[in-house]
Design an enzyme around this catalytic site. Structure first.
Site, mmCIF file in Angstrom:
data_model
loop_
_atom_site.group_PDB
_atom_site.id
_atom_site.type_symbol
_atom_site.label_atom_id
_atom_site.label_comp_id
_atom_site.label_asym_id
_atom_site.label_seq_id
_atom_site.Cartn_x
_atom_site.Cartn_y
_atom_site.Cartn_z
ATOM 1 N N ASP A 1 1.178 -0.995 -0.259
ATOM 2 C CA ASP A 1 0.227 -0.261 0.265
ATOM 3 C C ASP A 1 0.508 1.101 0.250
ATOM 4 O O ASP A 1 1.762 1.577 0.389
ATOM 5 C CB ASP A 1 -0.605 0.224 1.233
ATOM 6 C CG ASP A 1 -1.930 1.276 1.742
ATOM 7 O OD1 ASP A 1 -2.663 0.829 0.214
ATOM 8 O OD2 ASP A 1 -1.905 2.208 2.214
ATOM 9 N N GLU B 1 0.371 -0.902 -4.842
ATOM 10 C CA GLU B 1 -0.386 0.352 -4.906
ATOM 11 C C GLU B 1 0.711 1.794 -5.842
ATOM 12 O O GLU B 1 1.339 2.273 -4.657
ATOM 13 C CB GLU B 1 -1.188 0.970 -4.754
ATOM 14 C CG GLU B 1 -2.135 1.558 -3.999
ATOM 15 C CD GLU B 1 -2.853 2.805 -3.355
ATOM 16 O OE1 GLU B 1 -4.185 3.457 -3.374
ATOM 17 O OE2 GLU B 1 -2.313 2.172 -2.097
#
Length: 633
Positions: free
Chosen positions: A313, A366
C-alpha cells in the site's frame, strides 16, 4: 524475581552479526516472545530491540504486571537487543514491555514482533504458538509451476469485517472460510486480496494503520483461525494476497512510536516524520534495523501464513520526499532531489529477499505515479515488483464512463490512451475499495442515465476491463452492483440479489470470469504487445472500440464495445481470418438483465477486406454492449 531465570539466548553470534548487518531474514524466530519446552527449560524467551533504553522488563499476567519481576538484560554486543527468560509465562498470557528511557521516562509497549494481540479495547500482546497442520500441499505444488504473468489472475478484493455479517456482528476467520471460498469459487475468481489483517487499533482505518506487523487482528480470531481460512482457500485452488502497509504506522502509545523514548522506527525531523495525508508516522527507511523489521514482516506472512503474495500500500508516498507536501515542508535527498533514495533501496532489497526466499510468490505495488521500472528487476534499475496497479487506466475509464454518452465521442482518447503504455509495466487493472467510498459513489451509481442504462453500462465497463490487457481486480459489492457506497460498519447488501438486475450482474461477472479463465487469449499475453491487436480505435463518432486478444499459439478473441445507447445494426468489423466467429459473451443477454440484442450465437466472416484485415463481420452491437467472439476451428 523468582519467575525470571537465565537461559541460553536464541541469538547466536551469527544471528547478531546478521542483525547488525541488516541481512537477518528469520528475525521473527528470534525477536518477540517464544515459548520454549525442552527438558528443564519451560517458559518463554523474550527479546526486544530498544538501543536507547536504560531499563527494560517484561510485565504480564504471569507476574501480576510487576515491572520488578522480570528484568531483561541488554546484550553486550552493541546490538541494542534486550533479552530474558520467564519460566512462569505460558501461551495465552498477555504481556507488554516496560521500557525506561535514558531520561527516566517509563513506557508500556506492546511487542513489535508479537504473534497475537488481545481484543480491543485491550492493547497488550499475547504469547502465541504458530503451530498449524496445513493441508494445502497440492496448491503448493501447483504454485511452483505457476507463471503469474500468464495466469488468469482475477482478484476479488475483500474486507473481512464487512463482506458478510451475522446479526450485525463480525464473522470469525473460521466462520467466513467456507462461505467466502464457496462464493469466490462459484464466481470464478482465481484469487482473493484481503485488506490488511495485521492488528490495528482503529477499525475505521480498514487495517491501514497497523500496530502489529506480525499478528493477525484478534477481531476475527486466532492465528490458527486465519491459517484455516487461507488453507481452505488454497484447497479450492484460490490464491491469497494480503494487503501490507510499509508506508506508515500510527502514533498509538502502545505501538512503535517512541518505542525506547527516542524516534526509533520513525524520523526525528517532523519534515520527514509525519505523513501529511494520514497524520501517521513514516518509517525511517535509512535505518538498518527498521528496514530489517519491515522485510521480516513481509517474509513472515509469506512463510508462516503461506500467502501467495503481498500488495504494498502507498508505494508512491514512499518514493517521493515531497509527497503531499508544500515547498519548505520536506528535506531533499543528498543530491538535492525529491526521490527518497533510502525507500527505493529498501523496496529493492525487500523484493529481492522475498523472491529469493519464496520464488513462486508475487509482489504488487499500489504506485500511482509514473515512476519508471516498478515491475522490473533491481539489477536493471527497477524496484523489483511483480505487478503494479494501473491507476491511470482506472481513472481514465471511470472519468469516461461518468460522461453523458452524447459527449463521449469527444473523449475517445480516454478509452485508447492506456494502450500507449499498457506493456511498459506488468499491470493489474483495479476497481478497488478506494473508488466506492467518501462520496465517490458505487460503480453502479457512477454510470449516467436510467436505472436500466446504469446496469447496462456497468456490465459494459466490467466487460471492457476483462478484455483489456492486464490482470483484474474487483472490490466486493461491485460483483452484485451494490447501489450504496461501501460501508465498513455493515455487511454487503446481499438482499439485492432478489432483484433480477442485481442477480443478472452477478451472473455476468461469473460468466466473464469463466471466459477469462478458459480463453488463453484473454490472459496468457497480458504483459506483451504480442497479445493485443487493434481492429478499430478511431470510431469516436459512434463511440465503438474493437480489438483482438491473442494467446501464444493460434487462439484469438475479438472484443467489441459500444459505449452509446444506440443499437448498431450491420456494423462492419474487420477480422484476420475467414470462417465462423462464435459469440462467447454478450452483455445484453436477457439472463443478465439486457434486451437480448445480439448475433444469434455467432457470425460467418465475409471475405471482404476491412480495417487492414482480409475479412469482416457484419454485427449487431447492442446498446451499451460488450461482445466477445472466438474464431472457431
Amino acid at each position: 524475581m523468582k519467575n525470571f531465570k537465565v537461559c541460553p539466548s536464541l541469538f547466536s553470534d551469527l544471528d547478531t552479526y546478521l542483525f547488525k548487518e541488516g541481512t537477518h531474514l528469520k528475525l521473527y524466530e528470534k525477536m518477540g516472545a517464544h515459548p520454549l519446552c525442552s527438558g528443564e527449560t519451560q517458559g518463554v524467551y523474550f527479546a526486544l530491540w530498544a538501543p536507547n533504553a536504560s531499563q527494560v522488563s517484561v510485565i504480564g499476567d504471569f507476574n501480576l504486571w510487576n515491572p520488578e519481576a522480570a528484568p531483561l538484560s541488554c546484550r553486550p554486543d552493541e546490538s541494542g537487543i534486550w533479552e530474558g527468560f520467564v519460566s512462569s509465562a505460558f501461551i495465552g498470557d498477555r504481556y507488554k514491555y516496560r521500557v525506561v528511557s535514558k531520561r527516566g521516562e517509563a513506557f508500556d509497549k506492546g511487542d513489535p514482533f508479537a504473534f497475537a494481540w488481545e481484543e480491543l479495547p485491550g492493547t497488550a500482546s499475547i504469547i502465541a504458538s504458530l503451530h498449524y497442520q496445513w493441508n494445502d500441499h497440492l496448491w503448493a505444488e501447483k504454485r511452483k509451476k505457476t507463471n503469474w504473468f500468464s495466469y488468469p489472475l482475477s482478484i476479488y478484493e475483500v474486507h473481512l469485517g464487512s463482506w458478510m455479517r451475522k446479526e450485525g456482528k463480525f464473522l470469525s476467520y473460521r466462520e467466513i472460510a467456507e462461505q467466502l471460498t464457496c462464493y469466490v469459487k462459484k464466481m470464478g475468481f482465481t484469487a482473493v486480496e484481503i485488506m490488511p489483517l495485521m492488528e490495528h487499533p482503529f477499525y475505521g482505518s480498514w487495517g491501514y494503520q497497523i500496530t502489529g506487523f506480525f499478528a493477525p487482528t484478534s477481531r476475527y480470531g486466532s492465528p490458527q483461525d486465519l491459517m484455516f481460512l487461507i488453507d481452505t482457500l488454497h484447497q479450492a485452488d484460490i490464491a491469497v494476497f494480503l494487503d501490507w502497509v510499509p508506508s506508515h504506522f500510527p502514533s498509538d502509545e502502545h505501538g512503535l512510536a517512541y518505542l525506547d523514548g527516542t524516534a526509533l522506527f520513525e524520523h526525528a525531523d517532523p519534515r520527514q516524520k509525519i505523513h501529511p495525508e494520514w497524520r501517521s508516522y513514516i518509517f525511517n527507511y535509512g535505518r538498518t534495523e527498521v528496514r530489517e523489521f519491515l522485510i521480516n514482516s513481509a517474509l513472515f506472512w509469506l512463510d508462516y501464513y503461506h500467502v501467495d503474495g503481498l500488495r504494498f500500500d502507498g508505494v508512491a508516498s514512499m518514493l517521493y520526499l515531497d509527497y503531499a507536501r508544500k515547498e519548505g515542508e520536506w528535506v531533499p535527498n543528498r543530491y538535492g532531489g525529491r526521490e527518497n533514495i533510502e525507500a527505493v533501496s529498501f523496496l529493492r532489497r525487500l523484493n529481492e529477499a522475498a523472491h529469493l526466499c519464496f520464488p513462486h510468490i508475487v509482489t504488487i505495488a499500489e504506485e500511482s505515479s509514473a515512476w519508471p521500472l516498478v515491475t522490473r528487476p533491481s539489477y536493471v534499475g527497477g524496484l523489483g515488483f511483480g505487478m503494479k496497479w494501473n491507476m491511470g487506466w482506472m481513472h481514465d475509464i471511470l472519468k469516461y464512463m461518468e460522461l453523458d454518452p452524447l459527449y463521449r465521442q469527444y473523449h475517445h482518447n480516454d478509452l485508447t490512451f492506456s494502450l500507449m503504455y499498457a506493456f511498459s509495466e506488468n499491470y493489474v487493472l483495479p476497481f478497488s475499495h478506494d473508488e466506492v467510498v467518501y462520496g465517490k459513489r458505487s460503480l453502479l451509481e457512477k454510470m449516467p442515465g436510467t436505472l436500466w442504462q446504469k446496469f447496462a453500462q456497468l456490465r459494459l465497463l466490467l466487460g471492457f476491463m476483462y478484455a483489456h490487457p492486464g490482470k483484474k481486480l474487483l472490490f466486493m459489492g461491485s460483483d452484485i452492483a451494490q447501489r450504496a457506497e461501501w460501508n465498513h460498519e455493515e455487511s454487503l447488501h446481499w438482499n439485492l440479489l432478489k432483484d433480477p438486475f442485481h442477480s443478472g450482474m452477478q451472473l455476468w461477472v461469473r460468466d466473464i470470469n469463466r471466459v477469462y479463465f478458459e480463453e488463453k487469449a484473454l490472459h496468457e499475453k497480458d504483459f506483451s504487445s504480442e497479445g493485443f491487436q487493434w481492429i478499430d480505435c478511431s470510431d469516436s463518432k459512434a463511440s465503438v472500440l474493437g480489438f483482438i486478444r491473442r494467446d501464444g499459439e493460434e487462439g484469438k478473441v475479438l472484443a467489441i464495445f459500444n459505449f452509446t445507447p444506440v443499437v448498431r445494426h450491420n456494423y462492419l468489423v474487420g477480422v484476420p481470418e475467414a470462417g465462423y466467429w462464435r459469440e462467447l459473451l454478450n452483455s445484453d443477454g436477457e439472463i443478465y438483465g439486457g434486451m437480448g440484442e445480439g448475433n444469434m450465437g455467432g457470425k460467418e466472416a465475409m471475405e471482404e477486406p476491412l480495417q487492414r484485415q482480409p475479412c469482416c463481420l457484419s454485427l449487431t452491437l447492442p446498446s451499451f454492449g460488450a461482445l466477445f467472439f472466438r474464431k472457431e476451428g
